[in-house]
Design a protein around this motif. Structure first.
Motif, PDB file in Angstrom:
ATOM      1  N   GLN A  18       0.831  -1.204   0.000  1.00  0.00           N
ATOM      2  CA  GLN A  18       0.000   0.000   0.000  1.00  0.00           C
ATOM      3  C   GLN A  18       0.868   1.258   0.000  1.00  0.00           C
ATOM      4  O   GLN A  18       0.557   2.250  -0.669  1.00  0.00           O
ATOM      5  CB  GLN A  18      -0.927   0.014   1.213  1.00  0.00           C
ATOM      6  CG  GLN A  18      -2.023  -1.032   1.188  1.00  0.00           C
ATOM      7  CD  GLN A  18      -2.908  -0.944   2.419  1.00  0.00           C
ATOM      8  OE1 GLN A  18      -3.400   0.137   2.764  1.00  0.00           O
ATOM      9  NE2 GLN A  18      -3.098  -2.056   3.097  1.00  0.00           N
ATOM     10  N   LEU A  19       1.954   1.213   0.762  1.00  0.00           N
ATOM     11  CA  LEU A  19       2.856   2.357   0.820  1.00  0.00           C
ATOM     12  C   LEU A  19       3.495   2.619  -0.543  1.00  0.00           C
ATOM     13  O   LEU A  19       3.600   3.770  -0.988  1.00  0.00           O
ATOM     14  CB  LEU A  19       3.930   2.122   1.876  1.00  0.00           C
ATOM     15  CG  LEU A  19       4.979   3.222   2.024  1.00  0.00           C
ATOM     16  CD1 LEU A  19       4.334   4.540   2.447  1.00  0.00           C
ATOM     17  CD2 LEU A  19       6.052   2.815   3.022  1.00  0.00           C
ATOM     18  N   LEU A  20       3.909   1.561  -1.220  1.00  0.00           N
ATOM     19  CA  LEU A  20       4.500   1.722  -2.548  1.00  0.00           C
ATOM     20  C   LEU A  20       3.493   2.357  -3.512  1.00  0.00           C
ATOM     21  O   LEU A  20       3.847   3.240  -4.308  1.00  0.00           O
ATOM     22  CB  LEU A  20       4.969   0.369  -3.091  1.00  0.00           C
ATOM     23  CG  LEU A  20       6.120  -0.317  -2.342  1.00  0.00           C
ATOM     24  CD1 LEU A  20       6.494  -1.626  -3.045  1.00  0.00           C
ATOM     25  CD2 LEU A  20       7.321   0.590  -2.226  1.00  0.00           C
ATOM     26  N   ASP A  21       2.251   1.900  -3.444  1.00  0.00           N
ATOM     27  CA  ASP A  21       1.211   2.482  -4.297  1.00  0.00           C
ATOM     28  C   ASP A  21       1.020   3.967  -3.993  1.00  0.00           C
ATOM     29  O   ASP A  21       0.898   4.799  -4.899  1.00  0.00           O
ATOM     30  CB  ASP A  21      -0.114   1.746  -4.106  1.00  0.00           C
ATOM     31  CG  ASP A  21      -0.098   0.347  -4.717  1.00  0.00           C
ATOM     32  OD1 ASP A  21       0.777   0.087  -5.576  1.00  0.00           O
ATOM     33  OD2 ASP A  21      -0.964  -0.472  -4.344  1.00  0.00           O
ATOM     34  N   ALA A  22       0.981   4.308  -2.693  1.00  0.00           N
ATOM     35  CA  ALA A  22       0.772   5.699  -2.293  1.00  0.00           C
ATOM     36  C   ALA A  22       1.929   6.582  -2.750  1.00  0.00           C
ATOM     37  O   ALA A  22       1.724   7.694  -3.263  1.00  0.00           O
ATOM     38  CB  ALA A  22       0.591   5.796  -0.780  1.00  0.00           C
ATOM     39  N   LEU A  23       3.159   6.092  -2.568  1.00  0.00           N
ATOM     40  CA  LEU A  23       4.331   6.864  -2.997  1.00  0.00           C
ATOM     41  C   LEU A  23       4.327   7.070  -4.511  1.00  0.00           C
ATOM     42  O   LEU A  23       4.725   8.128  -5.011  1.00  0.00           O
ATOM     43  CB  LEU A  23       5.607   6.163  -2.563  1.00  0.00           C
ATOM     44  CG  LEU A  23       5.907   6.178  -1.059  1.00  0.00           C
ATOM     45  CD1 LEU A  23       7.109   5.291  -0.740  1.00  0.00           C
ATOM     46  CD2 LEU A  23       6.147   7.594  -0.567  1.00  0.00           C
ATOM     47  N   THR A  24       3.873   6.079  -5.242  1.00  0.00           N
ATOM     48  CA  THR A  24       3.807   6.188  -6.698  1.00  0.00           C
ATOM     49  C   THR A  24       2.781   7.228  -7.117  1.00  0.00           C
ATOM     50  O   THR A  24       3.034   8.042  -8.021  1.00  0.00           O
ATOM     51  CB  THR A  24       3.460   4.820  -7.322  1.00  0.00           C
ATOM     52  OG1 THR A  24       4.469   3.862  -6.958  1.00  0.00           O
ATOM     53  CG2 THR A  24       3.377   4.914  -8.833  1.00  0.00           C
ATOM     54  N   VAL A  25       1.620   7.229  -6.466  1.00  0.00           N
ATOM     55  CA  VAL A  25       0.598   8.227  -6.774  1.00  0.00           C
ATOM     56  C   VAL A  25       1.112   9.633  -6.483  1.00  0.00           C
ATOM     57  O   VAL A  25       0.922  10.566  -7.269  1.00  0.00           O
ATOM     58  CB  VAL A  25      -0.693   7.948  -5.965  1.00  0.00           C
ATOM     59  CG1 VAL A  25      -1.675   9.110  -6.088  1.00  0.00           C
ATOM     60  CG2 VAL A  25      -1.345   6.660  -6.447  1.00  0.00           C
ATOM     61  N   LEU A  26       1.781   9.792  -5.348  1.00  0.00           N
ATOM     62  CA  LEU A  26       2.361  11.091  -5.007  1.00  0.00           C
ATOM     63  C   LEU A  26       3.368  11.532  -6.070  1.00  0.00           C
ATOM     64  O   LEU A  26       3.353  12.683  -6.532  1.00  0.00           O
ATOM     65  CB  LEU A  26       3.049  11.018  -3.645  1.00  0.00           C
ATOM     66  CG  LEU A  26       2.177  11.112  -2.399  1.00  0.00           C
ATOM     67  CD1 LEU A  26       2.989  10.755  -1.159  1.00  0.00           C
ATOM     68  CD2 LEU A  26       1.583  12.501  -2.256  1.00  0.00           C
ATOM     69  N   ALA A  27       4.253  10.627  -6.457  1.00  0.00           N
ATOM     70  CA  ALA A  27       5.285  10.967  -7.426  1.00  0.00           C
ATOM     71  C   ALA A  27       4.680  11.358  -8.772  1.00  0.00           C
ATOM     72  O   ALA A  27       5.139  12.312  -9.424  1.00  0.00           O
ATOM     73  CB  ALA A  27       6.245   9.796  -7.602  1.00  0.00           C
ATOM     74  N   ARG A  28       3.657  10.649  -9.205  1.00  0.00           N
ATOM     75  CA  ARG A  28       3.017  10.979 -10.482  1.00  0.00           C
ATOM     76  C   ARG A  28       2.355  12.341 -10.445  1.00  0.00           C
ATOM     77  O   ARG A  28       2.178  12.980 -11.483  1.00  0.00           O
ATOM     78  CB  ARG A  28       2.006   9.900 -10.848  1.00  0.00           C
ATOM     79  CG  ARG A  28       2.649   8.592 -11.286  1.00  0.00           C
ATOM     80  CD  ARG A  28       1.643   7.490 -11.523  1.00  0.00           C
ATOM     81  NE  ARG A  28       2.314   6.265 -11.945  1.00  0.00           N
ATOM     82  CZ  ARG A  28       1.709   5.085 -12.049  1.00  0.00           C
ATOM     83  NH1 ARG A  28       0.410   4.968 -11.742  1.00  0.00           N
ATOM     84  NH2 ARG A  28       2.388   4.020 -12.449  1.00  0.00           N
ATOM     85  N   ALA A  29       1.994  12.787  -9.229  1.00  0.00           N
ATOM     86  CA  ALA A  29       1.447  14.139  -9.064  1.00  0.00           C
ATOM     87  C   ALA A  29       2.558  15.168  -8.890  1.00  0.00           C
ATOM     88  O   ALA A  29       2.283  16.353  -8.696  1.00  0.00           O
ATOM     89  CB  ALA A  29       0.510  14.176  -7.857  1.00  0.00           C
ATOM     90  N   GLY A  30       3.820  14.708  -8.951  1.00  0.00           N
ATOM     91  CA  GLY A  30       4.958  15.610  -8.788  1.00  0.00           C
ATOM     92  C   GLY A  30       5.234  15.981  -7.357  1.00  0.00           C
ATOM     93  O   GLY A  30       5.879  17.003  -7.094  1.00  0.00           O
ATOM     94  N   LEU A  31       4.781  15.155  -6.423  1.00  0.00           N
ATOM     95  CA  LEU A  31       4.863  15.499  -5.004  1.00  0.00           C
ATOM     96  C   LEU A  31       5.655  14.470  -4.206  1.00  0.00           C
ATOM     97  O   LEU A  31       5.729  13.294  -4.581  1.00  0.00           O
ATOM     98  CB  LEU A  31       3.459  15.610  -4.399  1.00  0.00           C
ATOM     99  CG  LEU A  31       2.489  16.601  -5.044  1.00  0.00           C
ATOM    100  CD1 LEU A  31       1.118  16.467  -4.401  1.00  0.00           C
ATOM    101  CD2 LEU A  31       3.011  18.020  -4.925  1.00  0.00           C
ATOM    102  N   ALA A  32       6.212  14.933  -3.108  1.00  0.00           N
ATOM    103  CA  ALA A  32       6.766  14.069  -2.066  1.00  0.00           C
ATOM    104  C   ALA A  32       6.139  14.509  -0.750  1.00  0.00           C
ATOM    105  O   ALA A  32       5.845  15.692  -0.561  1.00  0.00           O
ATOM    106  CB  ALA A  32       8.281  14.188  -1.996  1.00  0.00           C
ATOM    107  N   HIS A  33       5.937  13.567   0.140  1.00  0.00           N
ATOM    108  CA  HIS A  33       5.341  13.911   1.437  1.00  0.00           C
ATOM    109  C   HIS A  33       6.185  14.954   2.147  1.00  0.00           C
ATOM    110  O   HIS A  33       5.667  15.919   2.699  1.00  0.00           O
ATOM    111  CB  HIS A  33       5.195  12.655   2.290  1.00  0.00           C
ATOM    112  CG  HIS A  33       4.487  12.871   3.588  1.00  0.00           C
ATOM    113  ND1 HIS A  33       5.079  13.506   4.663  1.00  0.00           N
ATOM    114  CD2 HIS A  33       3.228  12.552   3.991  1.00  0.00           C
ATOM    115  CE1 HIS A  33       4.233  13.554   5.674  1.00  0.00           C
ATOM    116  NE2 HIS A  33       3.099  12.975   5.289  1.00  0.00           N
ATOM    117  N   GLY A  34       7.494  14.765   2.147  1.00  0.00           N
ATOM    118  CA  GLY A  34       8.406  15.738   2.735  1.00  0.00           C
ATOM    119  C   GLY A  34       8.812  15.457   4.153  1.00  0.00           C
ATOM    120  O   GLY A  34       9.861  15.927   4.603  1.00  0.00           O
TER     121      GLY A  34
END
Length: 312
Positions: free
Chosen positions: A224-240
């Motif tokens: 689930q974490l990998l999926d979430a990180l991928t969605v963030l990256a495709r939006a050009g974002l990192a949690h930070g």
């Protein structure tokens, strides 16, 4: 010249208009929020002591269609139930929004960022890179950390988190591979969110760091974490600031929280570093909990995520 023939000066006319309008302005603002400087009991129509009228009609509202569980009636009252979490940048309060005399009710998490007199977001300089206000006065105030500048920064954190949650909530409806609390509303430096946890008991979902998942659940949470990180990256974002302390586990579902410092990995010069740190921190936690090492490759994962964000 007779008294009633007196023609008021421009200054007098401006003062009179302001004075005439002020009582009406105060009357219209009948939904005060904590710290706004208004007496919640000044209006005879005010709710019980300790409660306040819902500020839904004054706030920037979350994305439509609004969830069915959310109380949006203007007659609703917000009741303070206690503090869920205290932090250096903000405190999170548990609020019950309900319509008196009915069964319409929901629990909300009210995140209130520190005002200008208190410590604000630590390490804020790096996160603010790539975020510029349109007015140079605000930029100068932010850079100089004046009282006004600190207030602008506090508002930026609340607005940034609200904006990120709106964006990710809408993505989650389309792809379903990332979970975040529904962003209910934004008013000043107060952000109201969906309460994630046991609504009947008012018990918040545990943070990932508090859990001891069995191997099968640990693998599920990692996926689930990998999926979430991928969605963030495709939006050009990192949690930070991703860590096991700002990930919740609710009914087996991983939920991302605490997103005020969300980073645009393209616009921010340190975007790559923030993304790499996010991956490193969570990878170390999963490895420490027994996830097989062959499933964890922080360097390779970071490279893949940067590619998803369009950075080579």
């Amino acid at each position: 010249m007779r008294e009633h023939d007196h023609v008021p000066s421009a200054r007098e006319r401006r003062t009179r208009r302001f004075d005439d309008d002020e009582p009406q302005f105060l009357k219209r603002t009948r939904h005060p929020v904590p710290g706004a400087g208004f007496d919640t009991n000044a209006d005879t129509d005010s709710p019980e002591v300790g409660d306040r009228w819902s500020s839904w009609d004054q706030a920037v509202q979350g994305p439509a269609p609004h969830p069915e569980w959310l109380v949006t009636e203007l007659a609703a009252v917000d009741s303070e139930l206690g503090v869920l979490k205290t932090g250096k940048e903000a405190d999170v309060h548990l609020v019950r929004r309900h319509v008196p005399g009915t069964d319409r009710s929901c629990l909300l998490a009210a995140k209130r960022y520190r005002d200008a007199e208190h410590r604000l977001f630590h390490r804020d300089a790096g996160y603010l890179e790539g975020r510029r206000m349109r007015r140079s006065r605000e930029n100068r105030a932010m850079e100089g950390r004046t009282a006004f500048g600190r207030q602008v920064i506090a508002g930026q954190w609340a607005a940034a988190e609200f904006g990120a949650l709106v964006r990710l909530w809408e993505v989650s409806r389309e792809v379903g591979s990332i979970a975040v609390p529904y962003p209910v509303q934004l008013l000043g430096t107060e952000l109201m969110l969906e309460f994630v946890g046991d609504a009947e008991e008012g018990q918040a979902a545990p943070r990932l760091a508090q859990t001891r998942p069995e191997p099968a659940e640990l693998r599920s949470l990692w996926d689930q974490l990998l999926d979430a990180l991928t969605v963030l990256a495709r939006a050009g974002l990192a949690h930070g600031d991703l860590s096991p302390y700002n990930l919740l586990v609710h009914d087996g579902r991983l939920v991302l929280i605490d997103l005020p410092q969300v980073v645009d990995v393209v616009a921010n010069p340190q975007g790559r570093d923030f993304l790499a740190r996010d991956v490193r921190v969570v990878s170390n936690w999963f490895r420490s909990r027994g996830l097989p090492g062959d499933l964890i490759d922080p360097v390779g994962l970071t490279t893949r995520l940067l590619g998803e964000a369009g950075i080579r």
